[in-house]
Design a protein around this motif. Structure first.
Motif, short mmCIF file in Angstrom:
data_model
loop_
_atom_site.label_atom_id
_atom_site.label_comp_id
_atom_site.label_asym_id
_atom_site.label_seq_id
_atom_site.Cartn_x
_atom_site.Cartn_y
_atom_site.Cartn_z
N CYS A 1 -0.70 0.81 18.37
CA CYS A 1 -1.89 1.66 18.52
C CYS A 1 -2.48 1.55 19.91
O CYS A 1 -2.86 2.57 20.52
CB CYS A 1 -2.93 1.29 17.46
N GLU B 1 0.41 -6.39 10.66
CA GLU B 1 -0.72 -5.71 11.29
C GLU B 1 -0.76 -5.93 12.80
O GLU B 1 -1.16 -5.04 13.55
CB GLU B 1 -2.05 -6.18 10.68
N LEU C 1 -4.31 2.70 9.24
CA LEU C 1 -5.03 1.71 10.04
C LEU C 1 -5.35 2.38 11.37
O LEU C 1 -4.51 3.10 11.92
CB LEU C 1 -4.17 0.47 10.25
N SER D 1 -1.38 5.50 3.55
CA SER D 1 -2.36 4.47 3.95
C SER D 1 -2.44 4.41 5.47
O SER D 1 -1.45 4.65 6.16
CB SER D 1 -1.96 3.11 3.38
N ARG E 1 0.85 -1.19 0.00
CA ARG E 1 0.00 0.00 0.00
C ARG E 1 0.88 1.24 0.00
O ARG E 1 2.02 1.22 0.48
CB ARG E 1 -0.94 0.01 1.21
N VAL F 1 -10.73 -2.53 14.79
CA VAL F 1 -9.75 -2.11 13.79
C VAL F 1 -10.44 -1.75 12.48
O VAL F 1 -11.36 -2.45 12.04
CB VAL F 1 -8.73 -3.24 13.52
N SER G 1 -6.01 -0.92 6.75
CA SER G 1 -4.92 -1.87 6.64
C SER G 1 -3.68 -1.17 6.10
O SER G 1 -3.78 -0.23 5.31
CB SER G 1 -5.31 -3.03 5.71
N LEU G 2 -2.51 -1.64 6.54
CA LEU G 2 -1.25 -1.10 6.04
C LEU G 2 -0.53 -2.05 5.10
O LEU G 2 0.15 -1.61 4.18
CB LEU G 2 -0.31 -0.75 7.22
N THR G 3 -0.66 -3.35 5.37
CA THR G 3 0.12 -4.32 4.59
C THR G 3 -0.68 -5.52 4.12
O THR G 3 -0.14 -6.39 3.46
CB THR G 3 1.30 -4.84 5.43
N GLY H 1 -1.75 -7.73 6.20
CA GLY H 1 -1.71 -8.78 7.21
C GLY H 1 -0.38 -9.08 7.85
O GLY H 1 -0.32 -9.38 9.03
N VAL I 1 1.53 -3.46 14.51
CA VAL I 1 0.96 -2.12 14.45
C VAL I 1 -0.22 -1.99 15.39
O VAL I 1 -0.40 -0.96 16.05
CB VAL I 1 0.55 -1.77 13.00
N TYR I 2 -1.03 -3.02 15.47
CA TYR I 2 -2.16 -3.03 16.41
C TYR I 2 -1.67 -2.79 17.84
O TYR I 2 -2.24 -1.97 18.56
CB TYR I 2 -2.90 -4.36 16.32
#
Length: 238
Positions: A63, A56, A38, A36, A32, A46, A49-51, A53, A59-60
């Motif tokens: 956050c 993620e 998330l 972009s 992406r 959530v 999306s950045l990638t 999967g 990154v979650y």
């Protein structure tokens, strides 16, 4: 960020805090583009999306930690050729991500971006998380100074989303400028209080809140001279 505007506006209507992770830099191939996003809200839901999967989960967690501490985070993730091939990419690479909490302190700035029906730019300081929404003639949010505003307007005119280092009177500032095309959403209104006459930096956020309250409470937005009876919609026995 505009690709998940409808879901983010749901959080704004509910006044629910969330953290947003944005791609600010890419090395090699990536699923992406820069910009972009998330988002993870206080309930753990959530959107975006950045990638696709393969990073993620990390990154979650960033956050969730940003929501807990109220701090911004900047991280670089690397991924192998095998991970890239599984995602349909030619080769591995790196993705740089900036994570920022969106709370009552900066909600109006982000909402100005999400609701605007004109091209706008979201300007963020990558060191301290200061944020400013910028349109054709208006700004909302933190003050960045003339040099940053000039650079951001040039990037907005070019439709560019990128990281820049800008020399200011108080030193260099590294900023991420995310430009967003004109957006239409069924909940978006004629934006930035234009129908209420908001023009100055002080008047603009007041007009946004006035319109938001009118929509939420079912107000008519008519002048008081045209309204009969009590001003409020609720009545209480005296």
């Amino acid at each position: 960020m505009r690709d998940i505007a409808a879901q983010l506006l749901d959080r704004h209507v509910a006044e629910r805090d969330y953290a947003i992770a944005s791609i600010i830099g890419i090395g090699g191939s990536a699923p992406r583009p820069v910009g972009s996003a998330l988002a993870v809200d206080v309930d753990g839901a959530v959107v975006g999306s950045l990638t696709g999967g393969f990073m993620e989960g990390a990154v979650y967690r960033l956050c969730r930690e940003s929501l807990r501490t109220g701090a911004t985070t900047r991280e670089t993730f690397g991924y192998s050729d095998s991970d890239a091939h599984a995602a349909g990419l030619a080769c591995g690479g790196t993705i740089e991500v900036f994570v920022q909490p969106v709370t009552a302190a900066n909600r109006v700035t982000f909402e100005s971006i999400l609701r605007s029906t004109e091209p706008v730019a979201l300007v963020r300081d990558l060191r301290n998380g200061a944020a400013m929404a910028l349109g054709s003639w208006w700004t909302v949010g933190d003050s960045f100074g003339r040099a940053v505003v000039t650079e951001a307007r040039a990037l907005l005119a070019a439709g560019a989303t990128t990281v820049r280092t800008v020399r200011c009177a108080d030193g260099a500032r590294e900023i991420f400028v995310e430009t967003c095309r004109a957006h239409e959403d069924r909940r978006s209104r004629p934006m930035i209080g234009r129908v209420l006459g908001g023009r100055t930096p002080a008047e603009t956020p007041v007009s946004i809140f006035a319109e938001k309250a009118a929509v939420h409470r079912g107000g008519s937005v008519l002048p008081l001279s045209a309204v009969g009876g009590p001003v409020g919609r609720d009545s209480f026995p005296v």
